[in-house]
Design a protein around this motif. Structure first.
Motif, PDB file in Angstrom:
ATOM      1  N   THR A 377    -115.128 -44.608 -45.877  1.00 25.99           N
ATOM      2  CA  THR A 377    -114.853 -45.030 -44.493  1.00 25.99           C
ATOM      3  C   THR A 377    -113.429 -44.642 -44.114  1.00 25.99           C
ATOM      4  N   MET A 378    -113.290 -44.036 -42.936  1.00 28.20           N
ATOM      5  CA  MET A 378    -111.974 -43.709 -42.391  1.00 28.20           C
ATOM      6  C   MET A 378    -111.765 -44.516 -41.114  1.00 28.20           C
ATOM      7  N   ASN A 379    -110.943 -45.542 -41.190  1.00 30.83           N
ATOM      8  CA  ASN A 379    -110.564 -46.326 -40.010  1.00 30.83           C
ATOM      9  C   ASN A 379    -109.320 -45.690 -39.401  1.00 30.83           C
ATOM     10  N   LEU A 380    -109.462 -45.208 -38.180  1.00 25.92           N
ATOM     11  CA  LEU A 380    -108.377 -44.507 -37.492  1.00 25.92           C
ATOM     12  C   LEU A 380    -107.705 -45.473 -36.530  1.00 25.92           C
ATOM     13  N   ASN A 381    -106.361 -45.486 -36.537  1.00 25.10           N
ATOM     14  CA  ASN A 381    -105.691 -46.475 -35.691  1.00 25.10           C
ATOM     15  C   ASN A 381    -104.310 -45.993 -35.271  1.00 25.10           C
ATOM     16  N   THR A 382    -103.768 -46.715 -34.299  1.00 22.71           N
ATOM     17  CA  THR A 382    -102.434 -46.468 -33.762  1.00 22.71           C
ATOM     18  C   THR A 382    -101.597 -47.708 -34.026  1.00 22.71           C
ATOM     19  N   GLU A 383    -100.415 -47.541 -34.611  1.00 18.05           N
ATOM     20  CA  GLU A 383     -99.594 -48.690 -34.964  1.00 18.05           C
ATOM     21  C   GLU A 383     -98.128 -48.386 -34.701  1.00 18.05           C
ATOM     22  N   MET A 384     -97.333 -49.444 -34.564  1.00 20.43           N
ATOM     23  CA  MET A 384     -95.887 -49.298 -34.509  1.00 20.43           C
ATOM     24  C   MET A 384     -95.322 -49.640 -35.884  1.00 20.43           C
ATOM     25  N   LYS A 385     -94.556 -48.724 -36.452  1.00 20.05           N
ATOM     26  CA  LYS A 385     -93.901 -48.974 -37.733  1.00 20.05           C
ATOM     27  C   LYS A 385     -92.450 -48.529 -37.622  1.00 20.05           C
ATOM     28  N   ASN A 386     -91.545 -49.442 -37.939  1.00 14.65           N
ATOM     29  CA  ASN A 386     -90.111 -49.152 -37.865  1.00 14.65           C
ATOM     30  C   ASN A 386     -89.709 -48.597 -36.501  1.00 14.65           C
ATOM     31  N   GLY A 387     -90.312 -49.176 -35.456  1.00 15.83           N
ATOM     32  CA  GLY A 387     -89.957 -48.799 -34.095  1.00 15.83           C
ATOM     33  C   GLY A 387     -90.554 -47.490 -33.622  1.00 15.83           C
ATOM     34  N   GLU A 388     -91.425 -46.874 -34.428  1.00 16.93           N
ATOM     35  CA  GLU A 388     -92.051 -45.608 -34.037  1.00 16.93           C
ATOM     36  C   GLU A 388     -93.563 -45.748 -34.001  1.00 16.93           C
ATOM     37  N   MET A 389     -94.185 -45.006 -33.089  1.00 12.81           N
ATOM     38  CA  MET A 389     -95.636 -44.954 -33.031  1.00 12.81           C
ATOM     39  C   MET A 389     -96.142 -44.072 -34.162  1.00 12.81           C
ATOM     40  N   VAL A 390     -97.057 -44.603 -34.960  1.00 14.98           N
ATOM     41  CA  VAL A 390     -97.673 -43.790 -36.010  1.00 14.98           C
ATOM     42  C   VAL A 390     -99.181 -43.867 -35.873  1.00 14.98           C
ATOM     43  N   TYR A 391     -99.838 -42.917 -36.497  1.00 18.54           N
ATOM     44  CA  TYR A 391    -101.297 -42.812 -36.431  1.00 18.54           C
ATOM     45  C   TYR A 391    -101.822 -42.867 -37.859  1.00 18.54           C
ATOM     46  N   THR A 392    -102.689 -43.840 -38.130  1.00 12.03           N
ATOM     47  CA  THR A 392    -103.018 -44.190 -39.503  1.00 12.03           C
ATOM     48  C   THR A 392    -104.485 -43.958 -39.830  1.00 12.03           C
ATOM     49  N   CYS A 478    -106.482 -35.327 -37.711  1.00  9.37           N
ATOM     50  CA  CYS A 478    -106.664 -35.334 -36.267  1.00  9.37           C
ATOM     51  C   CYS A 478    -106.103 -34.039 -35.693  1.00  9.37           C
ATOM     52  N   HIS A 479    -106.863 -33.411 -34.758  1.00 11.25           N
ATOM     53  CA  HIS A 479    -106.382 -32.167 -34.172  1.00 11.25           C
ATOM     54  C   HIS A 479    -105.656 -32.362 -32.851  1.00 11.25           C
ATOM     55  N   ASP A 480    -105.407 -33.610 -32.444  1.00  6.90           N
ATOM     56  CA  ASP A 480    -104.250 -33.816 -31.569  1.00  6.90           C
ATOM     57  C   ASP A 480    -103.087 -33.821 -32.551  1.00  6.90           C
ATOM     58  N   LEU A 481    -102.396 -32.702 -32.648  1.00  2.00           N
ATOM     59  CA  LEU A 481    -101.443 -32.525 -33.740  1.00  2.00           C
ATOM     60  C   LEU A 481    -100.230 -33.430 -33.614  1.00  2.00           C
ATOM     61  N   ALA A 484    -101.468 -35.968 -35.962  1.00  2.97           N
ATOM     62  CA  ALA A 484    -101.385 -35.503 -37.351  1.00  2.97           C
ATOM     63  C   ALA A 484     -99.950 -35.560 -37.856  1.00  2.97           C
ATOM     64  N   SER A 485     -99.018 -35.077 -37.034  1.00  2.00           N
ATOM     65  CA  SER A 485     -97.626 -35.044 -37.474  1.00  2.00           C
ATOM     66  C   SER A 485     -97.054 -36.451 -37.607  1.00  2.00           C
ATOM     67  N   ALA A 486     -97.686 -37.422 -36.939  1.00  2.00           N
ATOM     68  CA  ALA A 486     -97.252 -38.819 -37.046  1.00  2.00           C
ATOM     69  C   ALA A 486     -98.157 -39.610 -37.998  1.00  2.00           C
ATOM     70  N   GLY A 487     -98.880 -38.901 -38.903  1.00  2.00           N
ATOM     71  CA  GLY A 487     -99.515 -39.610 -40.006  1.00  2.00           C
ATOM     72  C   GLY A 487    -100.998 -39.473 -40.206  1.00  2.00           C
TER      73      GLY A 487
END
Length: 512
Positions: A377-392, A478-481, A484-487
């Motif tokens: 299972t791949m749970n895809l999500n958007t989170e704030m970590k250390n004040g930055e938006m990351v994609y997990t 993710c191919h919204d790069l 990808a570059s954010a995780g």
């Protein structure tokens, strides 16, 4: 990682045109009878240099990555990074079963690689810096060699710091002609993209390579994509987009490739059509459609086909509400058609083709209820970590994400879930096709669907399956790069695969 999306153009004959078997078109050229290394008339960049044609055929191809400036929209010239001095780079067109050698020479101020998006190449040819090869340094060369066994519509692009290098224009189309595919009269390729047109950018000098330090990989700021205010087809916007000439009675194939970071809703005016392939793979007994849009996400490809039976001038255009959409339209022009064209209607609300119910059921490789070697299972999500938006993925960012570990011939079932509230995630698996089995809990009702890139809208859940039949270490991302570059990257790793690749710590390898 530095990224920004201003890509560019070149006179792409009639839209990265590839005339498959048409006797009277495009200055009388008939690509079905050509086996020259290069075809199509030359054109000029804004540098004043004569550019070689935009279709390359043959079993050995030369690509040179270099800096240029090109006109994207009327009066809007942007600095670009190019393959063979054009954006998109030349279409590479080969035949099923060919062994092709592609020689990349890097004349850019930064390292570069080429990834063959969707093409099931050997792992060593996948073009991932630090994973399958070291990035090709300025002034250096690298040769990619692989056999093109699977026909279809693909594309190629840099995978070194790719969120930025695609933004600058490093991509092109790649077509593998099938041994048994039916011939068409016209065969056109439309590469869709988005750029930033701000005056500051257009006056920047890219020869130094640092783009004034702009870095879109860290420019998430809530992932605001409104900075992309110029939409293009084959590197051109608005009146610069080439027309698509047809004759009455022609059978026409249009290959849509999304090289950008936004989804586009493409509408063909005035004609019935069929979607004959997705990500290069055929649809079984496709239905006839009219006045539907095709929703094409980053990295995806859709091939459509229609018969030219309605003389005049007709648009193929993006639909939506923002102003940039007006630039993403091309005219299908019948020979002898009167001046003028049908009216743009990009804000009209039309239903998208539901590919989960499209075409006819047929022989499939996998079923939902069969036994699999591995389920994941791949749970895809958007989170704030250390004040930055990351994609997990499962709460982690690359390289901390857990890989999918397989052995050769394992059968793998993957459940993909988009838990992000506002972001689409077009997930791309390198080196493999997967079969889409269900969408939001419902089994697919139409044609078996094989893909390498699958878009998940917020809340979507898909189940896909594939056989581990291509050994190596492969990216799944993710191919919204920007994401990808954010995780949002993991790897598919064959535990029984041994590579002799050694990463050079001084190569500046940036796999995303």
């Amino acid at each position: 990682m530095a990224s920004w999306k201003f890509k560019s153009i070149i006179a792409i004959g009639a839209l990265s045109v590839v005339l498959a078997g048409c006797s009277g078109s495009m200055n009388g050229m008939d690509h079905s009878k050509m086996n020259m290394e290069e075809t199509q008339a030359s054109s000029k960049t804004t540098n004043g240099q004569t550019v070689k044609p935009t279709v390359l055929t043959g079993k050995e191809i030369n690509l040179t990555a270099s800096v240029s400036n090109q006109e994207i929209a009327p009066g809007k010239t942007l600095p670009v990074w190019t393959f063979n001095n054009s954006v998109p780079g030349p279409q590479i067109r080969v035949k099923q079963g060919d062994t092709v050698k592609i020689n990349l020479k890097n004349q850019l101020p930064e390292p570069v690689t080429i990834h063959w998006h969707g093409v099931p190449v050997p792992n060593a040819m996948d073009g991932i810096p630090g994973v399958t090869q070291n990035a090709v340094q300025p002034g250096q060369s690298f040769t990619y060699e692989f056999k093109t066994d699977v026909p279809g519509t693909y594309w190629y692009h840099s995978h070194q710091d790719s969120v930025n290098q695609l933004d600058r224009g490093l991509y092109g189309s790649f077509v593998v002609e099938g041994k048994n595919e039916e011939k068409v009269d016209r065969d056109y390729t439309l590469m869709l993209d988005e750029w930033m047109s701000s005056g500051e950018m257009s006056s920047m000098n890219m020869s130094g390579g640092n783009m004034s330090g702009m870095d879109h990989s860290t420019m998430n700021m809530g992932h605001d994509m409104s900075m992309y205010d110029l939409y293009t087809i084959n590197g051109k916007s608005g009146s610069l987009v080439d027309q698509l000439p047809v004759k009455q009675g022609d059978r026409v194939r249009i290959r849509l490739i999304n090289a950008g970071y936004l989804s586009h809703q493409i509408h063909l005016h005035g004609h019935e059509f069929k979607v004959i392939a997705t990500d290069g793979q055929p649809i079984n007994n496709p239905d006839i459609l009219k006045d539907n849009v095709i929703s094409i996400a980053p990295g995806e490809r859709y091939d459509i086909e229609f018969v030219a039976n309605n003389p005049g001038k007709w648009l193929i255009e993006d639909h939506g509400n923002n102003a940039a959409i007006k630039g993403m339209k091309a005219t299908i022009a019948y020979e002898g058609a009167a001046a003028g064209s049908d009216k743009a209607n990009e804000s009209e609300k039309l239903a998208a083709v539901d590919m989960s119910r499209y075409g006819q059921a047929g022989k499939a490789n996998f079923t939902l209820d069969q036994k699999y070697t591995l389920e994941y299972t791949m749970n895809l999500n958007t989170e704030m970590k250390n004040g930055e938006m990351v994609y997990t993925i499962n709460g982690k960012t690359f390289p901390e994400t857990e890989p999918i570990n397989v052995k050769k011939r394992d059968t793998v079932k993957v459940r993909l879930v988009n838990n992000s509230k506002t972001d689409d995630h077009p997930m791309h698996l390198h080196g493999h096709f997967f079969q889409v089995l269900s969408k939001n809990g419902k089994p697919l009702e139409g044609s078996p669907m094989m893909k390498d890139t699958l878009n998940l809208k917020p809340g979507d859940e898909y189940i896909v399956a594939f056989e581990a039949a291509n050994e190596g270490n492969w990216m799944f991302h993710c191919h919204d790069l920007h994401h990808a570059s954010a995780g949002m990257v993991t790897e598919l790793k064959y535990t029984d695969y041994k590579t002799d690749f050694v990463a050079d710590p001084n190569a500046g390898n940036k796999p995303e």
